[in-house]
Structures are given as structure tokens and as C-alpha cells.
Design a protein around this motif. Sequence first.
Motif, PDB file in Angstrom:
ATOM      1  N   LEU A  66      29.624 -22.279 -68.081  1.00 41.05           N
ATOM      2  CA  LEU A  66      28.580 -21.292 -68.341  1.00 41.05           C
ATOM      3  C   LEU A  66      27.935 -21.476 -69.705  1.00 41.05           C
ATOM      4  N   ASP A  67      28.723 -21.931 -70.648  1.00 38.79           N
ATOM      5  CA  ASP A  67      28.262 -22.086 -72.021  1.00 38.79           C
ATOM      6  C   ASP A  67      29.273 -22.974 -72.735  1.00 38.79           C
ATOM      7  N   THR A  68      29.008 -23.307 -73.958  1.00 40.24           N
ATOM      8  CA  THR A  68      29.951 -24.105 -74.727  1.00 40.24           C
ATOM      9  C   THR A  68      31.289 -23.379 -74.807  1.00 40.24           C
ATOM     10  N   GLY A  69      32.318 -24.012 -74.289  1.00 39.90           N
ATOM     11  CA  GLY A  69      33.652 -23.430 -74.315  1.00 39.90           C
ATOM     12  C   GLY A  69      33.921 -22.381 -73.251  1.00 39.90           C
ATOM     13  N   VAL A  70      32.958 -22.103 -72.384  1.00 38.44           N
ATOM     14  CA  VAL A  70      33.136 -21.107 -71.330  1.00 38.44           C
ATOM     15  C   VAL A  70      33.092 -21.837 -69.983  1.00 38.44           C
ATOM     16  N   ILE A  71      34.271 -22.175 -69.485  1.00 38.48           N
ATOM     17  CA  ILE A  71      34.382 -22.942 -68.256  1.00 38.48           C
ATOM     18  C   ILE A  71      35.143 -22.126 -67.220  1.00 38.48           C
ATOM     19  N   ILE A  72      34.544 -22.014 -66.047  1.00 39.02           N
ATOM     20  CA  ILE A  72      35.208 -21.334 -64.932  1.00 39.02           C
ATOM     21  C   ILE A  72      35.879 -22.418 -64.104  1.00 39.02           C
ATOM     22  N   THR A  73      37.189 -22.325 -63.969  1.00 41.06           N
ATOM     23  CA  THR A  73      37.928 -23.345 -63.226  1.00 41.06           C
ATOM     24  C   THR A  73      38.138 -22.973 -61.762  1.00 41.06           C
ATOM     25  N   ASP A  74      37.904 -21.716 -61.411  1.00 39.26           N
ATOM     26  CA  ASP A  74      38.025 -21.245 -60.038  1.00 39.26           C
ATOM     27  C   ASP A  74      36.856 -20.304 -59.769  1.00 39.26           C
ATOM     28  N   VAL A  75      35.739 -20.867 -59.330  1.00 39.58           N
ATOM     29  CA  VAL A  75      34.515 -20.079 -59.166  1.00 39.58           C
ATOM     30  C   VAL A  75      34.708 -18.957 -58.158  1.00 39.58           C
ATOM     31  N   GLN A  76      35.338 -19.242 -57.037  1.00 44.66           N
ATOM     32  CA  GLN A  76      35.532 -18.202 -56.020  1.00 44.66           C
ATOM     33  C   GLN A  76      36.382 -17.055 -56.566  1.00 44.66           C
ATOM     34  N   GLY A  77      37.444 -17.375 -57.270  1.00 48.81           N
ATOM     35  CA  GLY A  77      38.277 -16.343 -57.885  1.00 48.81           C
ATOM     36  C   GLY A  77      37.512 -15.549 -58.941  1.00 48.81           C
ATOM     37  N   PHE A  78      36.697 -16.243 -59.719  1.00 51.33           N
ATOM     38  CA  PHE A  78      35.852 -15.601 -60.723  1.00 51.33           C
ATOM     39  C   PHE A  78      34.926 -14.581 -60.072  1.00 51.33           C
ATOM     40  N   LEU A  79      34.308 -14.978 -58.953  1.00 54.49           N
ATOM     41  CA  LEU A  79      33.394 -14.064 -58.262  1.00 54.49           C
ATOM     42  C   LEU A  79      34.129 -12.838 -57.745  1.00 54.49           C
ATOM     43  N   GLU A  80      35.264 -13.033 -57.112  1.00 56.92           N
ATOM     44  CA  GLU A  80      36.026 -11.897 -56.577  1.00 56.92           C
ATOM     45  C   GLU A  80      36.413 -10.920 -57.683  1.00 56.92           C
ATOM     46  N   LYS A  81      36.897 -11.449 -58.816  1.00 55.65           N
ATOM     47  CA  LYS A  81      37.288 -10.588 -59.935  1.00 55.65           C
ATOM     48  C   LYS A  81      36.079  -9.880 -60.525  1.00 55.65           C
ATOM     49  N   SER A  82      34.968 -10.594 -60.636  1.00 56.85           N
ATOM     50  CA  SER A  82      33.753  -9.997 -61.197  1.00 56.85           C
ATOM     51  C   SER A  82      33.248  -8.856 -60.325  1.00 56.85           C
ATOM     52  N   PHE A  83      33.244  -9.051 -59.010  1.00 57.27           N
ATOM     53  CA  PHE A  83      32.798  -7.994 -58.104  1.00 57.27           C
ATOM     54  C   PHE A  83      33.702  -6.769 -58.216  1.00 57.27           C
ATOM     55  N   THR A  84      34.990  -6.985 -58.358  1.00 54.66           N
ATOM     56  CA  THR A  84      35.939  -5.883 -58.515  1.00 54.66           C
ATOM     57  C   THR A  84      35.657  -5.111 -59.800  1.00 54.66           C
ATOM     58  N   ILE A  85      35.401  -5.841 -60.876  1.00 53.82           N
ATOM     59  CA  ILE A  85      35.093  -5.199 -62.158  1.00 53.82           C
ATOM     60  C   ILE A  85      33.823  -4.365 -62.036  1.00 53.82           C
ATOM     61  N   LEU A  86      32.806  -4.928 -61.403  1.00 53.53           N
ATOM     62  CA  LEU A  86      31.540  -4.200 -61.253  1.00 53.53           C
ATOM     63  C   LEU A  86      31.701  -2.939 -60.422  1.00 53.53           C
ATOM     64  N   ARG A  87      32.582  -2.970 -59.456  1.00 49.38           N
ATOM     65  CA  ARG A  87      32.829  -1.769 -58.640  1.00 49.38           C
ATOM     66  C   ARG A  87      33.443  -0.658 -59.475  1.00 49.38           C
ATOM     67  N   GLY A  88      34.135  -1.020 -60.574  1.00 43.77           N
ATOM     68  CA  GLY A  88      34.736  -0.031 -61.466  1.00 43.77           C
ATOM     69  C   GLY A  88      33.691   0.776 -62.211  1.00 43.77           C
ATOM     70  N   GLY A  89      32.520   0.180 -62.438  1.00 46.32           N
ATOM     71  CA  GLY A  89      31.397   0.919 -62.982  1.00 46.32           C
ATOM     72  C   GLY A  89      31.366   1.174 -64.470  1.00 46.32           C
ATOM     73  N   ASN A  90      32.262   0.603 -65.262  1.00 48.98           N
ATOM     74  CA  ASN A  90      32.239   0.800 -66.708  1.00 48.98           C
ATOM     75  C   ASN A  90      31.107  -0.026 -67.300  1.00 48.98           C
ATOM     76  N   ALA A  91      30.043   0.636 -67.768  1.00 44.91           N
ATOM     77  CA  ALA A  91      28.836  -0.048 -68.242  1.00 44.91           C
ATOM     78  C   ALA A  91      29.130  -1.038 -69.364  1.00 44.91           C
ATOM     79  N   ARG A  92      30.042  -0.691 -70.242  1.00 46.34           N
ATOM     80  CA  ARG A  92      30.378  -1.557 -71.372  1.00 46.34           C
ATOM     81  C   ARG A  92      30.968  -2.883 -70.896  1.00 46.34           C
ATOM     82  N   VAL A  93      31.714  -2.847 -69.818  1.00 42.21           N
ATOM     83  CA  VAL A  93      32.338  -4.041 -69.271  1.00 42.21           C
ATOM     84  C   VAL A  93      31.399  -4.730 -68.283  1.00 42.21           C
TER      85      VAL A  93
END
Length: 71
Positions: free
Chosen positions: A21-48
Motif C-alpha cells: 500500500l505504501d513504503t513499509g505497508v505490505i499486506i501479506t494476506d489480502v483476503q484476510g485483510f479485507l475480512e478484518k477491515s469489513f469487520t472493523i467498519l461494521r463496528g462504526g468507530n469513526a476514529r478507526v
Amino acid sequence: MTAEDWEAAFHGIELPETAQLDTGVIITDVQGFLEKSFTILRGGNARVCEPVGWRLQRLLDIVNAANGINE
């Protein structure tokens, strides 16, 4: 965007196994990253949700560029 909006954006597109994604920001498991990100977004904390949304947009831009899609 909501978790459902992001899920729809990534639905049916070919995803890489890893992505930088950026210098030093590498996703090694894209599918897992997406699943975790969707879960976080469902939590609704705007800061996160804001940085999660940025990472998802960056990944979507990278995937679209790799697939020859310009948006």
C-alpha cells in the motif's frame, strides 16, 4: 462508505495474494485483510474507520490499476 459498500466494491474482482500500500505497508494476506477491515467498519468507530477506509481505497486503486481499470 459502509462495510457493505466496500464489500460490493471488491466483489468479483481478481485480488492479489499480497499488496504494498505504501513504503513499509505490505499486506501479506489480502483476503484476510479485507475480512478484518469489513469487520472493523461494521463496528462504526469513526476514529478507526477513517484509516481503514484509506487502506481499502488504496488497495482498490492498486487492484484496479493492475487490472487496467482507471477510475
